[in-house]
Design a protein around this motif. Structure first.
Motif, short mmCIF file in Angstrom:
data_model
loop_
_atom_site.label_atom_id
_atom_site.label_comp_id
_atom_site.label_asym_id
_atom_site.label_seq_id
_atom_site.Cartn_x
_atom_site.Cartn_y
_atom_site.Cartn_z
N LEU A 170 0.86 -1.19 0.00
CA LEU A 170 0.00 0.00 0.00
C LEU A 170 0.89 1.23 0.00
N PHE A 171 0.62 2.16 -0.92
CA PHE A 171 1.48 3.32 -1.10
C PHE A 171 0.75 4.62 -0.76
N PRO A 172 0.77 5.06 0.51
CA PRO A 172 0.23 6.38 0.84
C PRO A 172 0.96 7.46 0.05
N ASP A 173 0.29 8.54 -0.22
CA ASP A 173 0.83 9.59 -1.07
C ASP A 173 1.73 10.53 -0.29
N CYS A 174 2.87 10.00 0.18
CA CYS A 174 3.86 10.82 0.87
C CYS A 174 5.17 10.04 0.96
N THR A 175 6.22 10.73 1.33
CA THR A 175 7.50 10.08 1.55
C THR A 175 7.92 10.30 3.01
N VAL A 176 8.77 9.40 3.49
CA VAL A 176 9.27 9.48 4.86
C VAL A 176 10.79 9.51 4.82
N THR A 177 11.39 10.43 5.57
CA THR A 177 12.84 10.49 5.69
C THR A 177 13.26 9.66 6.90
N THR A 178 14.09 8.65 6.64
CA THR A 178 14.50 7.73 7.71
C THR A 178 15.12 8.47 8.89
N GLY A 179 15.98 9.45 8.58
CA GLY A 179 16.65 10.18 9.65
C GLY A 179 15.68 10.89 10.58
N ASP A 180 14.61 11.42 10.01
CA ASP A 180 13.62 12.11 10.84
C ASP A 180 12.95 11.16 11.83
N VAL A 181 12.68 9.94 11.39
CA VAL A 181 12.03 8.97 12.27
C VAL A 181 12.96 8.58 13.41
N PHE A 182 14.23 8.33 13.09
CA PHE A 182 15.16 7.89 14.13
C PHE A 182 15.57 9.01 15.08
N LYS A 183 15.37 10.25 14.67
CA LYS A 183 15.66 11.38 15.55
C LYS A 183 14.49 11.72 16.46
N ASP A 184 13.31 11.20 16.15
CA ASP A 184 12.10 11.59 16.87
C ASP A 184 12.15 11.14 18.33
N SER A 185 11.81 12.04 19.23
CA SER A 185 11.87 11.73 20.66
C SER A 185 10.84 10.68 21.06
N LYS A 186 9.82 10.46 20.22
CA LYS A 186 8.78 9.47 20.54
C LYS A 186 9.21 8.04 20.21
N LEU A 187 10.33 7.89 19.51
CA LEU A 187 10.77 6.54 19.10
C LEU A 187 11.23 5.74 20.31
N LYS A 188 10.68 4.55 20.46
CA LYS A 188 11.10 3.65 21.54
C LYS A 188 12.45 3.05 21.17
#
Length: 272
Positions: A170-188
């Protein structure tokens, strides 16, 4: 002149556990990589008109040659060339950018493998995998070219035999930057690893990036929530691609028809 046409395959992560963050900023992971029988088409055309192993690449818009992982892969091989050939590489993209399917990494790994053979570099798979890590954490997996359990930043690979499934992407109409996810303070960042025995248990297939992605990307959450009413939905890597697994092809086809109402999608039929 010789031409080789091959598929540079996509991958999905059946599981992605973030164990901790290292002092260098990278994260220790435990993940399960599954190769897909679908991806980008790459055409390598060789000629030896002047024998200095020039590399040209087509198929990318607004990407400088030196920033292309394909070119960077070719440059890593240059000191080892024994049989010089110029090569023109044309890429017909199917794997979406920023989709968590490893498109750029796969292109780089395919380039390493093909040029290693045709430039006579004579590097072993292990040497190519070590070289691949310089290009990105999941590039060694595509050189490895087998479903795998991965640890470290994704470079320590053990072959694994996974259940045969039909895969609906399934391809939602957006892109995700890996670095942004791993920098996020909410990441366990303190997940526990599971034993190799439990890796094959679908109850272990969690992705620690999923809560962050759903929180930060409304378009992905909309598709996830819609599909989750009827199916177990997974996130590949850091997204944006979601996927659903099926044993039964008729159920997979039914889900595809439903999914087409909310996003672009692609069904990959299992090969027994």
């Amino acid at each position: 002149m010789e031409s080789i046409t091959t598929i540079s395959p996509a991958k999905i992560n059946l599981m992605l556990r973030v164990l901790n963050q290292r002092g260098d900023g990278y994260h220790e992971l435990q993940t399960v990589f599954k190769l897909l029988d679908w991806g980008d088409q790459m055409i390598f055309t060789f000629n030896d008109l002047d024998g200095d192993s020039k590399v040209s690449i087509t198929g990318f818009k607004n990407l400088l040659l030196e920033n292309n992982l394909i070119y960077q892969a070719s440059e890593l091989l240059r000191p080892f060339i024994q049989t010089p050939f110029n090569v023109a590489i044309d890429v017909k993209k199917s794997i979406p950018q920023g989709g968590g399917l490893g498109g750029g990494s796969s292109n780089a790994a395919t380039t390493l493998t093909i040029l290693n053979a045709h430039w006579g570099c004579q590097l072993s798979q292990e040497e190519l995998m070590a070289m691949a890590l310089k290009l990105g954490a999941d590039v060694p997996f595509f050189v490895f070219a087998h479903d795998a359990l991965a640890t470290g930043v994704g470079e320590n690979l053990s072959p694994i035999d996974l259940p045969v499934k039909h895969v609906l992407l399934l391809f939602p109409d957006c892109t995700v930057t890996t670095g942004d996810v791993f920098k996020d303070s909410k990441l366990k960042r303190n997940q526990l690893a599971v034993s190799e025995k439990l890796v094959l248990n679908e109850s272990s297939w969690i992705n620690d990036c999923l809560p962050v992605v759903l929180s930060n990307y409304p378009k992905i959450k909309k598709v996830y929530d819609g599909a989750s009413v009827d199916y177990k939905v997974y996130l590949s890597g850091t997204g944006s691609t979601l996927f659903i697994l099926f044993d039964d092809i008729s159920q997979a086809e039914k889900a595809k028809k439903m999914a087409q109402a909310i996003c672009k999608c692609h069904l990959i039929n299992a090969k027994k």
